[in-house]
Design a protein around this motif. Structure first.
Motif, PDB file in Angstrom:
ATOM      1  N   GLY A  84      34.707  49.087  31.809  1.00 33.39           N
ATOM      2  CA  GLY A  84      33.895  48.489  32.022  1.00 33.39           C
ATOM      3  C   GLY A  84      34.908  47.397  32.317  1.00 33.39           C
ATOM      4  O   GLY A  84      34.411  46.649  33.776  1.00 33.39           O
ATOM      5  N   ARG A  85      35.623  46.529  32.068  1.00 34.66           N
ATOM      6  CA  ARG A  85      36.438  45.708  32.647  1.00 34.66           C
ATOM      7  C   ARG A  85      37.918  46.247  34.115  1.00 34.66           C
ATOM      8  O   ARG A  85      37.789  45.328  35.015  1.00 34.66           O
ATOM      9  CB  ARG A  85      38.283  45.951  31.828  1.00 34.66           C
ATOM     10  N   GLU A  86      38.110  47.398  34.748  1.00 36.13           N
ATOM     11  CA  GLU A  86      37.563  47.941  35.511  1.00 36.13           C
ATOM     12  C   GLU A  86      36.958  47.812  36.424  1.00 36.13           C
ATOM     13  O   GLU A  86      37.487  47.651  37.731  1.00 36.13           O
ATOM     14  CB  GLU A  86      38.813  49.500  35.657  1.00 36.13           C
ATOM     15  N   GLN A  87      35.822  48.023  36.180  1.00 34.33           N
ATOM     16  CA  GLN A  87      35.016  47.611  37.005  1.00 34.33           C
ATOM     17  C   GLN A  87      34.230  46.601  37.429  1.00 34.33           C
ATOM     18  O   GLN A  87      34.420  45.997  38.469  1.00 34.33           O
ATOM     19  CB  GLN A  87      33.406  48.099  36.641  1.00 34.33           C
ATOM     20  N   ARG A  88      34.767  45.395  36.761  1.00 27.69           N
ATOM     21  CA  ARG A  88      34.483  43.644  37.094  1.00 27.69           C
ATOM     22  C   ARG A  88      35.791  43.314  37.481  1.00 27.69           C
ATOM     23  O   ARG A  88      35.114  42.654  38.631  1.00 27.69           O
ATOM     24  CB  ARG A  88      34.428  43.082  35.709  1.00 27.69           C
ATOM     25  N   LEU A  89      37.531  43.825  37.441  1.00 32.03           N
ATOM     26  CA  LEU A  89      37.982  43.409  38.033  1.00 32.03           C
ATOM     27  C   LEU A  89      37.945  43.548  40.098  1.00 32.03           C
ATOM     28  O   LEU A  89      37.634  43.503  40.754  1.00 32.03           O
ATOM     29  CB  LEU A  89      39.113  44.352  37.143  1.00 32.03           C
ATOM     30  N   TYR A  90      37.524  45.042  39.803  1.00 33.26           N
ATOM     31  CA  TYR A  90      37.393  45.834  41.368  1.00 33.26           C
ATOM     32  C   TYR A  90      35.877  44.777  41.976  1.00 33.26           C
ATOM     33  O   TYR A  90      36.043  44.345  43.088  1.00 33.26           O
ATOM     34  CB  TYR A  90      36.659  47.342  40.808  1.00 33.26           C
ATOM     35  N   TYR A  91      34.858  44.254  41.328  1.00 31.37           N
ATOM     36  CA  TYR A  91      33.481  43.252  41.811  1.00 31.37           C
ATOM     37  C   TYR A  91      34.738  42.304  42.255  1.00 31.37           C
ATOM     38  O   TYR A  91      33.847  41.184  43.123  1.00 31.37           O
ATOM     39  CB  TYR A  91      32.712  43.201  41.055  1.00 31.37           C
ATOM     40  N   ALA A 146      36.090  42.069  45.317  1.00 37.06           N
ATOM     41  CA  ALA A 146      35.316  43.483  46.196  1.00 37.06           C
ATOM     42  C   ALA A 146      35.241  41.662  47.115  1.00 37.06           C
ATOM     43  O   ALA A 146      34.466  41.144  48.048  1.00 37.06           O
ATOM     44  CB  ALA A 146      34.479  43.434  45.435  1.00 37.06           C
ATOM     45  N   ARG A 147      34.360  40.805  45.833  1.00 35.63           N
ATOM     46  CA  ARG A 147      33.554  39.160  45.982  1.00 35.63           C
ATOM     47  C   ARG A 147      34.827  38.168  46.924  1.00 35.63           C
ATOM     48  O   ARG A 147      34.612  38.066  47.731  1.00 35.63           O
ATOM     49  CB  ARG A 147      32.843  39.011  44.434  1.00 35.63           C
ATOM     50  N   ASN A 148      36.543  37.928  46.044  1.00 36.41           N
ATOM     51  CA  ASN A 148      36.833  37.397  46.772  1.00 36.41           C
ATOM     52  C   ASN A 148      37.526  37.349  48.238  1.00 36.41           C
ATOM     53  O   ASN A 148      37.373  37.125  49.375  1.00 36.41           O
ATOM     54  CB  ASN A 148      38.616  37.814  46.031  1.00 36.41           C
ATOM     55  N   ASN A 149      37.139  39.074  48.330  1.00 37.92           N
ATOM     56  CA  ASN A 149      37.755  39.269  49.556  1.00 37.92           C
ATOM     57  C   ASN A 149      36.085  39.107  50.380  1.00 37.92           C
ATOM     58  O   ASN A 149      36.842  38.497  52.101  1.00 37.92           O
ATOM     59  CB  ASN A 149      37.815  41.402  50.230  1.00 37.92           C
TER      60      ASN A 149
END
Length: 289
Positions: A273-280, A283-286
């Motif tokens: 879950g933590r890894e998924q939140r960091l990924y999102y 991606a949002r920042n990009n």
């Protein structure tokens, strides 16, 4: 005093070893049972009589004639030959009855060690009962049928004999003290003394010849359980209790492993879950740039 103990093995055999003891009532019952079985030798001393294994083979053949080849067991005086008979009997016959004698027991039997053969015979009788029960037969029924057949033969013989011989057959048994042709005078029995022609009289414990008449013999009731049978059941209970204890221990261990796996699974889910939140978030920042 040493005798034998036995335990159930994983292969199903009842292992017989040297150790502790039993009482005189069981011995008397055992001797009466042996007196009812046709054996090729006169019974004098039970330890010496059975030391070469021949008579025990004859007992098994009386109930299971198909599993014993009596010609394989020859009377022996030398200890080495006696032990060879016992090893052969143990391997080819007794194991088929789920009975297994240790080397120490076989050596004690061949050397006529006191009280050893009695215990072996008790265990053998127990295994005979079990195997006959599986076949839907009864040891007492076989003994009674044999005694009845012998009684029938004696009746036919007496009927075919001359009348004079028949009259002599009805004469009371003469004792060793009487002279030939004369009858001994009746003797008053002492307290607890058993008459010579009584069926309970054993040829191993008393003077005179053992006798069995199915018309007057009283079979043991089911309430009289042999101690060897009770000991075996206690051993089985102990073995089952030990198995239950081991299985319970395995269950507790498996439950602990399941708890550890559940904990590890929760940790991995949290990490995912933590890894998924960091990924999102990355991606949002990009996208915002």
């Amino acid at each position: 005093m040493e005798t034998l103990t036995f335990r159930r093995q994983l292969n199903g055999l009842t292992r017989v070893d040297m150790e502790e003891y039993f009482d005189d009532v069981e011995l008397e019952n055992l001797y009466q049972w042996i007196d009812r079985i046709p054996l090729t030798r006169p019974k004098k001393n039970i330890g010496k009589d059975f030391s070469d294994g021949v008579l025990l083979a004859e007992i098994v053949a009386h109930y299971f004639p198909k599993i014993v080849e009596l010609h394989n067991y020859s009377p022996a005086a030398a200890t080495k030959q006696k032990m060879e008979n016992w090893y052969l009997l143990n391997r080819r016959v007794l194991r088929k009855l789920d009975l297994d004698l240790s080397d120490e027991v076989i050596r004690a039997l061949a050397n006529c060690k006191p009280k050893v053969v009695e215990k072996v015979l008790m265990l053998l009788r127990l295994q005979i009962d079990k195997n006959l029960q599986r076949q839907g037969r009864s040891r007492l029924e076989i003994d009674a049928n044999f005694a009845q057949s012998m009684d029938t033969k004696e009746t036919k013989k007496s009927q075919s004999a001359p009348a004079a011989e028949n009259s002599q057959a009805l004469v009371p048994v003469k004792t060793g003290r009487s002279s030939p042709g004369k009858l001994s005078s009746p003797r008053k029995l002492g307290k607890g003394e058993i008459p010579h022609n009584h069926p309970d009289r054993s040829s191993y414990h008393f003077e005179g010849k053992g006798y069995f008449d199915p018309a007057i013999y009283i079979y043991p009731t089911s309430d009289n359980v042999p101690r060897s049978y009770l000991e075996e059941k206690e051993m089985e209970c102990m073995a089952k209790d030990e198995t239950i204890r081991i299985l319970n221990s395995k269950i507790r261990r498996l439950e602990h492993l399941i708890q550890l796996k559940d904990t590890r699974l929760l940790e991995l889910q949290g990490q995912y879950g933590r890894e998924q939140r960091l990924y999102y978030m990355a991606a949002r920042n990009n996208l915002l740039r």
